[in-house]
Design a protein around this motif. Sequence first.
Motif, mmCIF file in Angstrom:
data_model
loop_
_atom_site.group_PDB
_atom_site.id
_atom_site.type_symbol
_atom_site.label_atom_id
_atom_site.label_comp_id
_atom_site.label_asym_id
_atom_site.label_seq_id
_atom_site.Cartn_x
_atom_site.Cartn_y
_atom_site.Cartn_z
ATOM 1 N N LYS A 35 37.169 36.711 44.660
ATOM 2 C CA LYS A 35 36.530 37.619 45.618
ATOM 3 C C LYS A 35 37.473 37.949 46.768
ATOM 4 C CE LYS A 35 32.386 37.810 46.921
ATOM 5 N NZ LYS A 35 31.063 37.552 47.555
ATOM 6 N N SER A 36 38.250 36.976 47.221
ATOM 7 C CA SER A 36 39.163 37.196 48.345
ATOM 8 C C SER A 36 40.258 38.200 48.007
ATOM 9 C CB SER A 36 39.793 35.873 48.777
ATOM 10 O OG SER A 36 40.744 35.415 47.823
ATOM 11 N N LEU A 37 40.505 38.405 46.721
ATOM 12 C CA LEU A 37 41.509 39.377 46.293
ATOM 13 C C LEU A 37 40.958 40.796 46.251
ATOM 14 C CD1 LEU A 37 43.157 37.310 43.416
ATOM 15 C CD2 LEU A 37 44.093 37.747 45.690
ATOM 16 N N GLY A 38 39.670 40.939 46.513
ATOM 17 C CA GLY A 38 39.066 42.262 46.536
ATOM 18 C C GLY A 38 38.481 42.703 45.208
ATOM 19 N N GLN A 55 44.766 27.390 41.008
ATOM 20 C CA GLN A 55 45.620 27.803 42.118
ATOM 21 C C GLN A 55 46.799 28.634 41.616
ATOM 22 O OE1 GLN A 55 46.422 23.904 43.787
ATOM 23 N NE2 GLN A 55 45.018 24.250 45.495
ATOM 24 N N TYR A 56 47.384 28.221 40.505
ATOM 25 C CA TYR A 56 48.495 28.987 39.927
ATOM 26 C C TYR A 56 48.035 30.376 39.513
ATOM 27 C CZ TYR A 56 52.219 30.364 36.728
ATOM 28 O OH TYR A 56 53.218 31.054 36.100
ATOM 29 N N PHE A 57 46.880 30.453 38.888
ATOM 30 C CA PHE A 57 46.299 31.727 38.459
ATOM 31 C C PHE A 57 46.131 32.670 39.652
ATOM 32 C CE2 PHE A 57 42.113 33.889 37.310
ATOM 33 C CZ PHE A 57 42.710 34.872 36.527
ATOM 34 N N LEU A 58 45.586 32.170 40.732
ATOM 35 C CA LEU A 58 45.373 32.992 41.930
ATOM 36 C C LEU A 58 46.704 33.402 42.558
ATOM 37 C CD1 LEU A 58 42.357 31.044 43.479
ATOM 38 C CD2 LEU A 58 42.279 33.285 42.344
ATOM 39 N N ARG A 59 47.682 32.510 42.543
ATOM 40 C CA ARG A 59 49.012 32.865 43.071
ATOM 41 C C ARG A 59 49.639 33.985 42.249
ATOM 42 N NH1 ARG A 59 49.894 27.239 43.539
ATOM 43 N NH2 ARG A 59 51.296 27.265 41.719
ATOM 44 N N CYS A 60 49.488 33.919 40.939
ATOM 45 C CA CYS A 60 50.033 34.971 40.070
ATOM 46 C C CYS A 60 49.376 36.313 40.376
ATOM 47 C CB CYS A 60 49.827 34.610 38.603
ATOM 48 S SG CYS A 60 50.790 33.197 38.039
ATOM 49 N N LEU A 61 48.077 36.294 40.580
ATOM 50 C CA LEU A 61 47.369 37.531 40.907
ATOM 51 C C LEU A 61 47.855 38.105 42.236
ATOM 52 C CD1 LEU A 61 43.735 36.556 39.831
ATOM 53 C CD2 LEU A 61 45.234 38.207 38.703
ATOM 54 N N ARG A 62 48.070 37.236 43.212
ATOM 55 C CA ARG A 62 48.563 37.711 44.515
ATOM 56 C C ARG A 62 49.957 38.321 44.377
ATOM 57 N NH1 ARG A 62 46.625 32.469 46.162
ATOM 58 N NH2 ARG A 62 44.501 32.652 47.014
ATOM 59 N N LYS A 63 50.800 37.717 43.543
ATOM 60 C CA LYS A 63 52.146 38.259 43.320
ATOM 61 C C LYS A 63 52.057 39.640 42.688
ATOM 62 C CE LYS A 63 54.573 33.846 42.743
ATOM 63 N NZ LYS A 63 55.310 32.975 41.770
ATOM 64 N N GLY A 115 29.817 48.183 25.662
ATOM 65 C CA GLY A 115 29.268 48.418 26.988
ATOM 66 C C GLY A 115 30.229 48.173 28.128
ATOM 67 N N LEU A 116 31.445 47.680 27.824
ATOM 68 C CA LEU A 116 32.432 47.429 28.866
ATOM 69 C C LEU A 116 33.686 48.259 28.606
ATOM 70 C CD1 LEU A 116 32.248 43.534 29.278
ATOM 71 C CD2 LEU A 116 31.121 45.279 30.678
ATOM 72 N N ASN A 117 34.409 48.558 29.695
ATOM 73 C CA ASN A 117 35.695 49.232 29.529
ATOM 74 C C ASN A 117 36.823 48.284 29.909
ATOM 75 O OD1 ASN A 117 36.024 49.241 32.359
ATOM 76 N ND2 ASN A 117 35.049 51.240 32.570
ATOM 77 N N ALA A 118 38.028 48.818 29.999
ATOM 78 C CA ALA A 118 39.211 47.977 30.172
ATOM 79 C C ALA A 118 39.394 47.448 31.587
ATOM 80 C CB ALA A 118 40.455 48.760 29.754
ATOM 81 N N GLU A 119 38.452 47.705 32.499
ATOM 82 C CA GLU A 119 38.548 47.186 33.866
ATOM 83 C C GLU A 119 37.948 45.789 34.005
ATOM 84 O OE1 GLU A 119 38.109 51.341 36.425
ATOM 85 O OE2 GLU A 119 36.335 50.128 35.978
ATOM 86 N N TYR A 120 37.313 45.291 32.953
ATOM 87 C CA TYR A 120 36.572 44.030 33.038
ATOM 88 C C TYR A 120 37.353 42.890 32.382
ATOM 89 C CZ TYR A 120 32.570 46.888 34.409
ATOM 90 O OH TYR A 120 31.738 47.750 35.069
ATOM 91 N N TYR A 121 37.241 41.699 33.013
ATOM 92 C CA TYR A 121 37.974 40.533 32.539
ATOM 93 C C TYR A 121 37.096 39.287 32.668
ATOM 94 C CZ TYR A 121 41.860 43.751 33.255
ATOM 95 O OH TYR A 121 42.674 44.848 33.217
ATOM 96 N N ARG A 122 37.477 38.246 31.921
ATOM 97 C CA ARG A 122 36.779 36.964 32.000
ATOM 98 C C ARG A 122 37.818 35.851 32.093
ATOM 99 N NH1 ARG A 122 34.338 35.086 26.632
ATOM 100 N NH2 ARG A 122 36.408 34.132 26.541
ATOM 101 N N ALA A 123 37.626 34.974 33.081
ATOM 102 C CA ALA A 123 38.568 33.871 33.290
ATOM 103 C C ALA A 123 37.833 32.547 33.194
ATOM 104 C CB ALA A 123 39.245 33.986 34.650
#
Length: 357
Positions: free
Chosen positions: A281-284, A341-349, A324-332
């Motif tokens: 959520k903090s990533l927007g 923490q590593y996953f979130l760091r990668c997203l921030r990069k 019912g979903l398009n390519a904007e949706y993801y599941r983690a």
Amino acid sequence: MEIHGGDIYTAEEELQTDYVIDFSANINPFGVPASVRKAINGAVQQLVHYPDPYQRKLRHALGEFHQVHPDHIVCGNGGADVIFRLVRAVAPKKALVLAPTFSEYAKALEENGCEVQYWTMPEPFVVTEAILDELEQGSYDFLALCNPNNPTGTLIAPGLLQQILDLAKQKQVFVLLDECFYDMTEDEMGIDSMILDSGSYANLLILKSMTKLYAIPGLRLGYGICSNAELVERIRTMGQPWPVSTLASEAGCAAVEDHTYRTQFLKFLQEERDFLYDGLKSLGFRVWKPHANYIFFQVPGCYDLDRRLLTYHVLLRHCDSYVGLNAEYYRAAVRSREDNQYFLRCLRKIISKRGLY
């Protein structure tokens, strides 16, 4: 071929490495319980014999665990195997399936000549009372529900679920209720499994899997609970006669007795699920409140986040293959604190260096 999470083999082949952090499969990061490892090792000497085609020991253990009669339990080579066996046994003509949801319901139905109609869940992808009108007006004889739903993690309100089951019983609609991720919701008030009420519905099979909670997807072990013992026996006879290996059976018996492992994981899950949810959520991103061991989110305008993460050796479940979903949706998946923490760091990069859009 249907696309599912957990295909580390293709990722490793593409990256030419065996180092991949798999967020695409919803598996307990604790790994295989020590009790299960011990049971598997102890069962090796039994491999000279065929597995029990009736899974007597396993069904007895599951019956005690769920407080149901063993005759009301049918086991299979994973939850998907039980789905396909059930559809062959029931032989429905017209089915109602949610969208988006797990693809194997529709695949099993269509492979057996059943007409499949999709009922698209309105935003934020929850089942509403409108489904009652659809069941009332449509000529369905089969309904597939997933609670919590995969991939959205959303729940069916308990009162509404009861209404759906009552109407399906009245209309003679068979209901497959997938509770494979229900174990992840046990800390939530007012959310109850339908297993103890299953005796009231001969037209209901509740699907369970040991893959997620006990981290044994490679063993393939799932089961269904249905109060119609005659149907259970018919499901058992569909497909090949030894769906559960000796090792899987012994692993299942050990797993349900390992209360410490289960309790420790559920406590861990509550903390890490919130951590990862808040981080996304903090990533927007648009993030759905999770009720399982995975988090569903949308990144508007970004259609290749999974590919970008792969360069960091992170495997993410892209959800564009769900109806019912398009390519904007993801599941983690929810993993360890270090991995999260590593996953979130990668997203921030990715956001800071290249931007998402």
